[in-house]
Motif scaffolding. Sequence first.
Motif, short mmCIF file in Angstrom:
data_model
loop_
_atom_site.label_atom_id
_atom_site.label_comp_id
_atom_site.label_asym_id
_atom_site.label_seq_id
_atom_site.Cartn_x
_atom_site.Cartn_y
_atom_site.Cartn_z
N UNK A 63 0.85 -1.19 0.00
CA UNK A 63 0.00 0.00 0.00
C UNK A 63 0.88 1.24 0.00
N UNK A 64 1.22 1.74 -1.17
CA UNK A 64 2.11 2.88 -1.30
C UNK A 64 1.60 4.09 -0.54
N UNK A 108 5.08 -0.26 2.32
CA UNK A 108 5.09 0.90 1.45
C UNK A 108 6.29 0.95 0.53
N UNK A 109 6.57 2.16 0.02
CA UNK A 109 7.67 2.37 -0.92
C UNK A 109 8.64 3.42 -0.37
N UNK A 112 8.58 0.07 5.58
CA UNK A 112 8.96 0.78 4.35
C UNK A 112 8.15 2.05 4.09
N UNK A 113 8.02 2.88 5.12
CA UNK A 113 7.35 4.18 4.99
C UNK A 113 8.25 5.26 5.58
N UNK A 114 7.94 6.51 5.28
CA UNK A 114 8.61 7.59 5.99
C UNK A 114 8.17 7.56 7.45
N UNK A 115 6.87 7.36 7.69
CA UNK A 115 6.34 7.16 9.04
C UNK A 115 5.44 5.93 9.02
N UNK A 116 5.81 4.92 9.80
CA UNK A 116 4.99 3.71 9.85
C UNK A 116 3.60 4.02 10.40
N UNK A 117 3.57 4.75 11.52
CA UNK A 117 2.31 5.19 12.14
C UNK A 117 2.38 6.69 12.32
N UNK A 118 1.35 7.41 11.89
CA UNK A 118 1.30 8.86 12.07
C UNK A 118 0.06 9.21 12.90
N UNK A 119 0.30 9.82 14.05
CA UNK A 119 -0.79 10.35 14.87
C UNK A 119 -1.04 11.77 14.38
N UNK A 120 -2.07 11.96 13.57
CA UNK A 120 -2.39 13.26 12.99
C UNK A 120 -3.52 13.88 13.82
N UNK A 173 6.90 -2.22 13.81
CA UNK A 173 7.09 -1.05 12.95
C UNK A 173 8.56 -1.05 12.56
N UNK A 174 8.86 -1.39 11.32
CA UNK A 174 10.27 -1.55 10.94
C UNK A 174 10.56 -0.96 9.57
N UNK A 175 11.86 -0.82 9.30
CA UNK A 175 12.39 -0.36 8.01
C UNK A 175 11.74 0.92 7.50
N UNK A 176 11.38 1.80 8.43
CA UNK A 176 10.79 3.09 8.09
C UNK A 176 11.70 4.17 8.65
N UNK A 177 11.66 5.37 8.07
CA UNK A 177 12.46 6.48 8.58
C UNK A 177 12.05 6.75 10.02
N UNK A 178 10.74 6.84 10.29
CA UNK A 178 10.21 7.03 11.63
C UNK A 178 9.22 5.93 11.93
N UNK A 179 9.37 5.30 13.07
CA UNK A 179 8.37 4.29 13.46
C UNK A 179 7.05 4.99 13.75
N UNK A 180 7.11 6.11 14.50
CA UNK A 180 5.92 6.87 14.88
C UNK A 180 6.20 8.34 14.66
N UNK A 181 5.21 9.06 14.13
CA UNK A 181 5.34 10.51 14.02
C UNK A 181 4.07 11.16 14.58
N UNK A 182 4.29 12.35 15.16
CA UNK A 182 3.18 13.14 15.71
C UNK A 182 2.99 14.36 14.82
N UNK A 183 1.80 14.51 14.28
CA UNK A 183 1.49 15.61 13.37
C UNK A 183 0.32 16.38 13.94
N UNK A 184 0.44 17.70 13.94
CA UNK A 184 -0.66 18.51 14.48
C UNK A 184 -1.20 19.44 13.43
#
Length: 128
Positions: A52-53, A74-75, A97-105, A117-128
């Motif tokens: 799922x890109x 992802x890609x 394989x994502x920039x953020x595996x999980x994003x809390x938006x 959560x692996x092989x991603x730039x960030x395992x978790x990111x917080x977005x507001x």
Amino acid sequence: MRLFQDMRLILLLFVMIGGFLIVSGIDTMCVVPTDGQSYPRSITLCKGNYGLKEGIALEGEGIALDCNGSQIKGAYSGRGITLKGKEISVRNCDVENYESAIAFDSAQRSVVRDSILSRSVNAVSLVD
């Protein structure tokens, strides 16, 4: 008379199988995720490996995602799973394989459990 007995036997088998599914807790309803799809309700993914890109999103309050041990891949860009809302629960996911595996938006009181959560730039990111 024989036809009637055969019909009773078939009906009995359906009742027994249906009872087994209910007693064993097997969930017969699962979702095959669609790339970029947003889900406003609780879902359980059908067990599998999904490329799922664009990832998927959950938007709402008091909803849950059970990946059922599925892999979401992802890609190396974007978000794997985006959470928007309150009290969202994610579990049993393998996201990579994502920039953020999980994003809390702007997600509040949300949780990720029993997931990889692996092989991603960030395992978790917080977005507001």
